[in-house]
Motif scaffolding. Structure first.
Motif: not given
Length: 280
Positions: A32-44, A246-249
């Motif tokens: 999960t990212q704060l900006t610039g991402q449509a949807s989050a992926s499970f990364v284990g 928050f700084n690197k999102s």
């Protein structure tokens, strides 16, 4: 039906405590990212592997342990006990004045205390003015010794809690015990080591645990004084987590770091609780 009176409390705990914690655990295993991402992926476990391979994370862990050791386990605990012992023998006006000063520093908002102590440790601050007046060498404390400066600041701000805990514990010691030891020829240090400290050991353990957990989460004080700098010389885990999230999102990575910080606090708690249980 005995559980019925506890139902509202249980619902509130699940809603406002267990719920957010569970959601954070889930986020920590995603990208999960704060900006610039449509949807989050499970990364284990990828975020946790990234953390342990990150030199900046290991630096933050080390500085967090140093900060906790200096400002909580040694600083606040020792100074609080010393003040509590001295105030037992002080006159009433001295006790009132000392208590007002120490507790006044404690009740200040953390960010306000941070700015006050920044002005004290800065290159042109009060500490260097005092050292210059005494003919002693001056230095930029927030640049050369930032982790020591923020540790001393946390001692100044948080000692009141330890002082109050130990004052209450010392008041419970029967005076007859200390007077009997004094009659038997025990000096002040022997009475402290063999009578006072053993009789308040549970208060010592409780104070250490609460102080340690509070110190691990200190953010505003360090942020106001150094923002984790210069470089990363005073970047503890809360500041590192904030920077990544928050700084690197990188919300997923920052949340994983938050869970690791929670684990560090849990380990300290387990150690203190085991020590208390052994005392019993």
């Amino acid at each position: 039906m005995r559980w019925l009176p506890l139902a509202p409390t249980t619902v509130l705990l699940l809603l406002f405590l267990a719920g957010p914690i569970g959601y954070c655990v889930y986020i920590a295993f995603t990208d999960t990212q704060l900006t610039g991402q449509a949807s989050a992926s499970f990364v284990g476990w990828e975020n946790f592997r990234k953390a342990f391979a990150d030199d900046n994370f290991r630096n933050a862990v080390l500085l967090t342990l140093v900060f906790t050791l200096l400002s909580s386990i040694v600083g606040q605990n020792t100074l609080g006990l010393t003040l509590a012992l001295l105030m037992r023998r002080a006159t009433r006006p001295v006790r009132t004045l000392t208590g007002a000063i120490v507790i006044g520093a404690w009740v200040l908002p953390e960010i306000v205390a941070g700015f006050l102590l920044y002005s004290f440790f800065a290159r042109e601050g009060s500490l260097n003015a005092l050292l210059g007046g005494l003919g002693l060498p001056e230095q930029n404390w927030l640049y050369t010794l930032p982790i020591l400066a923020v540790s001393m600041a946390n001692v100044w701000r948080g000692t009141a809690f330890s002082m109050l805990v130990y004052s209450a514990a010392l008041a419970e010691i029967p005076r007859e015990v200390a007077e009997s030891a004094e009659v038997d020829g025990a000096g002040g240090w022997r009475r402290l080591w063999y009578i006072t400290l053993p009789m308040i050991r549970r208060s010592i353990g409780t104070n250490l645990m609460l102080n340690t957990l509070q110190t691990l989460s200190v953010f505003g004080l360090i942020w106001a004084m150094t923002q984790g700098g210069p470089g990363r010389k005073s970047e503890t885990l809360p500041l590192f987590m904030y920077d990544e999230a928050f700084n690197k999102s990188l919300i997923g990575y920052g949340t994983a770091i938050a869970l690791l910080l929670l684990l560090v606090g849990a380990l300290f708690s387990v150690v203190y609780l085991r020590l208390l249980r052994e005392d019993d």
